[in-house]
Motif scaffolding. Structure first.
Motif, PDB file in Angstrom:
ATOM      1  N   ALA A  84       2.945   9.552  -7.508  1.00 62.14           N
ATOM      2  CA  ALA A  84       2.575   9.959  -6.147  1.00 62.14           C
ATOM      3  C   ALA A  84       1.468  11.009  -6.176  1.00 62.14           C
ATOM      4  O   ALA A  84       0.630  11.062  -5.264  1.00 62.14           O
ATOM      5  N   ALA A  85       1.454  11.830  -7.216  1.00 61.16           N
ATOM      6  CA  ALA A  85       0.392  12.822  -7.356  1.00 61.16           C
ATOM      7  C   ALA A  85      -0.926  12.175  -7.761  1.00 61.16           C
ATOM      8  O   ALA A  85      -2.009  12.670  -7.439  1.00 61.16           O
ATOM      9  N   ARG A  86      -0.856  11.054  -8.465  1.00 62.92           N
ATOM     10  CA  ARG A  86      -2.070  10.365  -8.912  1.00 62.92           C
ATOM     11  C   ARG A  86      -2.641   9.435  -7.846  1.00 62.92           C
ATOM     12  O   ARG A  86      -3.855   9.320  -7.703  1.00 62.92           O
ATOM     13  N   TYR A  87      -1.754   8.756  -7.128  1.00 66.53           N
ATOM     14  CA  TYR A  87      -2.199   7.719  -6.204  1.00 66.53           C
ATOM     15  C   TYR A  87      -1.580   7.928  -4.818  1.00 66.53           C
ATOM     16  O   TYR A  87      -0.549   7.337  -4.495  1.00 66.53           O
ATOM     17  N   PRO A  88      -2.175   8.747  -3.979  1.00 64.76           N
ATOM     18  CA  PRO A  88      -1.647   9.005  -2.633  1.00 64.76           C
ATOM     19  C   PRO A  88      -2.056   7.905  -1.651  1.00 64.76           C
ATOM     20  O   PRO A  88      -2.842   8.121  -0.725  1.00 64.76           O
ATOM     21  N   ILE A  89      -1.506   6.701  -1.856  1.00 68.28           N
ATOM     22  CA  ILE A  89      -1.925   5.535  -1.088  1.00 68.28           C
ATOM     23  C   ILE A  89      -0.694   4.858  -0.502  1.00 68.28           C
ATOM     24  O   ILE A  89       0.347   4.742  -1.165  1.00 68.28           O
ATOM     25  N   SER A  90      -0.790   4.385   0.734  1.00 63.82           N
ATOM     26  CA  SER A  90       0.313   3.643   1.356  1.00 63.82           C
ATOM     27  C   SER A  90       0.635   2.393   0.558  1.00 63.82           C
ATOM     28  O   SER A  90      -0.233   1.808  -0.098  1.00 63.82           O
ATOM     29  N   GLY A  91       1.900   1.962   0.645  1.00 66.83           N
ATOM     30  CA  GLY A  91       2.334   0.811  -0.129  1.00 66.83           C
ATOM     31  C   GLY A  91       2.472   1.165  -1.584  1.00 66.83           C
ATOM     32  O   GLY A  91       2.029   0.432  -2.477  1.00 66.83           O
ATOM     33  N   CYS A  92       3.130   2.292  -1.862  1.00 66.98           N
ATOM     34  CA  CYS A  92       3.055   2.912  -3.184  1.00 66.98           C
ATOM     35  C   CYS A  92       3.560   2.025  -4.325  1.00 66.98           C
ATOM     36  O   CYS A  92       2.914   1.971  -5.380  1.00 66.98           O
ATOM     37  N   ILE A  93       4.673   1.328  -4.154  1.00 67.34           N
ATOM     38  CA  ILE A  93       5.190   0.517  -5.258  1.00 67.34           C
ATOM     39  C   ILE A  93       4.166  -0.536  -5.672  1.00 67.34           C
ATOM     40  O   ILE A  93       3.894  -0.742  -6.863  1.00 67.34           O
ATOM     41  N   TYR A  94       3.569  -1.183  -4.702  1.00 68.50           N
ATOM     42  CA  TYR A  94       2.520  -2.179  -4.964  1.00 68.50           C
ATOM     43  C   TYR A  94       1.290  -1.524  -5.580  1.00 68.50           C
ATOM     44  O   TYR A  94       0.740  -2.010  -6.584  1.00 68.50           O
ATOM     45  N   GLN A  95       0.847  -0.419  -4.998  1.00 64.29           N
ATOM     46  CA  GLN A  95      -0.359   0.243  -5.469  1.00 64.29           C
ATOM     47  C   GLN A  95      -0.187   0.800  -6.867  1.00 64.29           C
ATOM     48  O   GLN A  95      -1.079   0.670  -7.722  1.00 64.29           O
ATOM     49  N   TRP A  96       0.946   1.432  -7.131  1.00 65.04           N
ATOM     50  CA  TRP A  96       1.183   1.987  -8.462  1.00 65.04           C
ATOM     51  C   TRP A  96       1.224   0.886  -9.513  1.00 65.04           C
ATOM     52  O   TRP A  96       0.595   0.989 -10.561  1.00 65.04           O
ATOM     53  N   SER A  97       1.966  -0.170  -9.235  1.00 65.93           N
ATOM     54  CA  SER A  97       2.148  -1.239 -10.212  1.00 65.93           C
ATOM     55  C   SER A  97       0.838  -1.936 -10.532  1.00 65.93           C
ATOM     56  O   SER A  97       0.537  -2.212 -11.709  1.00 65.93           O
ATOM     57  N   ARG A  98       0.020  -2.213  -9.526  1.00 64.67           N
ATOM     58  CA  ARG A  98      -1.215  -2.958  -9.781  1.00 64.67           C
ATOM     59  C   ARG A  98      -2.226  -2.123 -10.540  1.00 64.67           C
ATOM     60  O   ARG A  98      -3.069  -2.658 -11.270  1.00 64.67           O
ATOM     61  N   ARG A  99      -2.168  -0.798 -10.411  1.00 67.55           N
ATOM     62  CA  ARG A  99      -3.079   0.056 -11.160  1.00 67.55           C
ATOM     63  C   ARG A  99      -2.597   0.275 -12.587  1.00 67.55           C
ATOM     64  O   ARG A  99      -3.372   0.650 -13.463  1.00 67.55           O
ATOM     65  N   LEU A 100      -1.323   0.049 -12.808  1.00 66.35           N
ATOM     66  CA  LEU A 100      -0.773   0.187 -14.151  1.00 66.35           C
ATOM     67  C   LEU A 100      -0.825  -1.119 -14.940  1.00 66.35           C
ATOM     68  O   LEU A 100      -1.018  -1.115 -16.152  1.00 66.35           O
ATOM     69  N   ALA A 101      -0.602  -2.241 -14.230  1.00 64.08           N
ATOM     70  CA  ALA A 101      -0.442  -3.514 -14.946  1.00 64.08           C
ATOM     71  C   ALA A 101      -1.354  -4.620 -14.447  1.00 64.08           C
ATOM     72  O   ALA A 101      -1.271  -5.744 -14.950  1.00 64.08           O
ATOM     73  N   GLY A 102      -2.206  -4.361 -13.476  1.00 63.17           N
ATOM     74  CA  GLY A 102      -3.102  -5.386 -12.988  1.00 63.17           C
ATOM     75  C   GLY A 102      -2.583  -6.074 -11.734  1.00 63.17           C
ATOM     76  O   GLY A 102      -1.461  -5.839 -11.271  1.00 63.17           O
ATOM     77  N   GLY A 103      -3.412  -6.965 -11.183  1.00 62.56           N
ATOM     78  CA  GLY A 103      -3.144  -7.563  -9.886  1.00 62.56           C
ATOM     79  C   GLY A 103      -1.892  -8.419  -9.816  1.00 62.56           C
ATOM     80  O   GLY A 103      -1.153  -8.351  -8.833  1.00 62.56           O
ATOM     81  N   LEU A 104      -1.624  -9.225 -10.852  1.00 61.53           N
ATOM     82  CA  LEU A 104      -0.487 -10.150 -10.801  1.00 61.53           C
ATOM     83  C   LEU A 104       0.838  -9.401 -10.748  1.00 61.53           C
ATOM     84  O   LEU A 104       1.671  -9.646  -9.867  1.00 61.53           O
ATOM     85  N   ILE A 105       1.047  -8.490 -11.697  1.00 67.20           N
ATOM     86  CA  ILE A 105       2.294  -7.724 -11.732  1.00 67.20           C
ATOM     87  C   ILE A 105       2.416  -6.863 -10.483  1.00 67.20           C
ATOM     88  O   ILE A 105       3.492  -6.768  -9.869  1.00 67.20           O
ATOM     89  N   GLY A 106       1.323  -6.242 -10.089  1.00 62.67           N
ATOM     90  CA  GLY A 106       1.351  -5.397  -8.897  1.00 62.67           C
ATOM     91  C   GLY A 106       1.711  -6.187  -7.655  1.00 62.67           C
ATOM     92  O   GLY A 106       2.473  -5.707  -6.804  1.00 62.67           O
ATOM     93  N   TRP A 107       1.171  -7.400  -7.560  1.00 64.78           N
ATOM     94  CA  TRP A 107       1.473  -8.198  -6.376  1.00 64.78           C
ATOM     95  C   TRP A 107       2.949  -8.560  -6.328  1.00 64.78           C
ATOM     96  O   TRP A 107       3.587  -8.480  -5.266  1.00 64.78           O
TER      97      TRP A 107
END
Length: 511
Positions: free
Chosen positions: A90-113
């Motif tokens: 949350a400190a790194r990525y203050p963006i709505s839809g956090c579970i989706y946003q965090w996952s896609r920045r960690l593992a790419g679009g497929l996993i994040g989606w």
């Protein structure tokens, strides 16, 4: 494409929040009006110990007896490990839809989606499951709320049908509030959380001042379900697992929170910790104050039975009224978090009808269609299960399994990234696990996997207590298979061609 964990420079004051968001490639369109208490209220009301403990106390006690109390601190410890990782993200990525946003920045679009997809499904089902909790409270306050039939028990046909009616009305109300604007939602939610906290304190005081036995009651297992106690204990632990989720809601509302990089991490941890403390005291107090541990009433009536037996007066109804308020704000908070997740995914073009779902009302400053979709799907789910006595356990189990899997799609990629080497935050004063990151993250992953297995295990006593079809017994694993299959179809035909992140999201922020 996958991105690195390098993030834009953190804002030093709330005046730079919009520029901070723009550095990720998004224009600020939501109204940033939430302060610290409103952010805390979002997470606390999602967990909503009054709502969920009232729903599940009887379930936990019926399997584990009084000693099921120990599942509470155990589940809190595991979930706090997850919350620590979420606070850092949350400190790194203050963006709505956090579970989706965090996952896609960690593992790419497929996993994040898929993380976002499973979380959306979980939040729809959770909203429906929370809304039907009105059935546990309102008919106890006044018999006139039992509109259909006479049996108020949620596990009866009359009770299940009446729960669908009350829950559907509530979802219409919460959808309307979410459409009107974040100001109204935050005001109602904050007032509701305050009432809930007062109610929790009052209930704890009532229980401890009218105790009939000492705290040693938490060592008793004589009322547990037949069979080895470890098996009964694992089933009873589902109660705490159902309750202690949704603390990440502060992250879902990051784009509407002032100074989210600092506020959201604190409120994620605070919401879970306060909920755990208040809930633990309520559980202990109820076990100490119950008129009897062996007459079956504690398993069937739960906390409402204890309250009314100790305070069978208008004051008792007032306390139950606090529970009803908690149910309302819990449903509201879940729907709000779900709508922001839908909005975040649609904004990236990752959902059908993305343009409509990503549109923000110019006056209200809210994503209207996501709120409507969450409410409509929740009502549809309730109607689909109309008259099903197992609706309560089925809905709860399906949504929680999906939610825990969505959490794993964040914690597992985060652990991989930590092992490979994760860059430090530009601002060392922001929340970070530092050298403790890998061990805490690894324990959170092990915990999450264990809970998914325990939650999804096809137990007849959980899924088909009064008998039922094979698909009800296997509702957990089957629901995951259906959700993943449907997600794969949607991803293949709608999302696959739009799987790149905006280039601006990886660019450093300007000074």
């Amino acid at each position: 494409m996958a991105t690195t964990l390098d993030s834009p420079a953190e804002p030093l004051d709330t005046g730079r929040d919009s520029a901070d968001l723009a550095a990720f490639g998004y224009q600020p369109v939501l109204h940033r009006k939430l302060g610290r208490y409103a952010s805390f209220a979002a997470g606390f009301s999602f967990v909503s110990i009054l709502t969920t403990i009232f729903q599940f106390f009887g379930f936990g006690y019926s399997f584990g007896g009084a000693a099921f109390f120990w599942t509470w601190p155990l589940v809190f410890a595991g979930q706090f490990l997850v919350a620590l990782n979420f606070a850092e993200l949350a400190a790194r990525y203050p963006i709505s839809g956090c579970i989706y946003q965090w996952s896609r920045r960690l593992a790419g679009g497929l996993i994040g989606w898929f993380a976002g997809w499973m979380m959306v499904i979980a939040q729809v089902v959770t909203a429906a499951a929370a809304a039907i909790a009105l059935q546990v409270v309102l008919p106890t306050i006044w018999s006139g709320f039992q509109i259909i039939g006479t049996d108020t028990a949620l596990t009866s046909r009359d009770g299940a049908m009446n729960a669908v009616l009350l829950g559907s009305v509530l979802l219409v109300v919460t959808t309307t509030i979410n459409v009107i604007g974040i100001d109204l939602m935050a005001r109602i939610n904050s007032i509701g959380v305050t009432i809930e906290i007062v109610g929790v304190l009052a209930i704890i005081a009532l229980f401890f001042t009218s105790a009939e036995r000492g705290p040693g009651v938490v060592l008793q297992t004589d009322q547990a379900a037949p069979g080895p106690y470890w098996a009964a204990f694992l089933v009873s632990g589902l109660m705490a697992a159902y309750v202690m989720v949704g603390f990440d809601s502060a992250g879902e509302l990051s784009e509407e929170t002032k100074n989210p990089r600092r506020v959201a991490p604190r409120t994620i941890l605070l919401a879970l910790s306060v909920s755990a403390l208040g809930g633990g005291l309520m559980l202990l107090g109820a076990l100490m104050a119950a008129p009897s541990l062996s007459d079956g009433e504690l398993a069937s009536g739960g906390l409402a039975y204890v309250i009314m037996s100790k305070l069978n007066s208008p004051a008792g109804s007032v306390l139950l009224g606090c529970v009803a308020v908690a149910v309302i704000v819990c449903t509201l908070a879940i729907q709000t978090a779900g709508s922001r997740l839908l909005f975040s995914m649609a904004r990236d073009g990752k959902l059908p009808f993305a343009k409509a779902l990503a549109t923000v009302h110019p006056r209200f400053g809210t994503p209207v269609w996501p709120a409507v979709v969450i409410g409509a799907l929740g009502i549809g789910l309730l109607v689909l299960n109309l008259g099903n006595p197992a609706i309560f356990a089925t809905l709860a189990s399906v949504c929680i399994v999906s939610l825990y899997l969505a959490y794993l799609l964040v914690t597992v990629p985060l652990l991989v990234r930590r092992i490979k080497g994760m860059p430090a935050l530009d601002d060392p004063t922001l929340f970070s696990l530092g050298r403790w990151g890998i061990p805490i993250n690894a324990l959170a992953v092990v915990w999450g996997l264990a809970m998914v297995i325990n939650l999804a295990w096809p137990r007849p006593e959980v899924y088909t207590p009064a008998g039922g079809s094979w698909w009800q017994l296997w509702a957990g694993p089957l629901s995951v298979a259906v959700i993943l299959t449907a997600g794969a179809i949607v991803y293949r035909f709608v999302v696959a061609t739009k799987d790149a992140l905006p280039a601006a999201e990886t660019a450093p922020a300007t000074a």
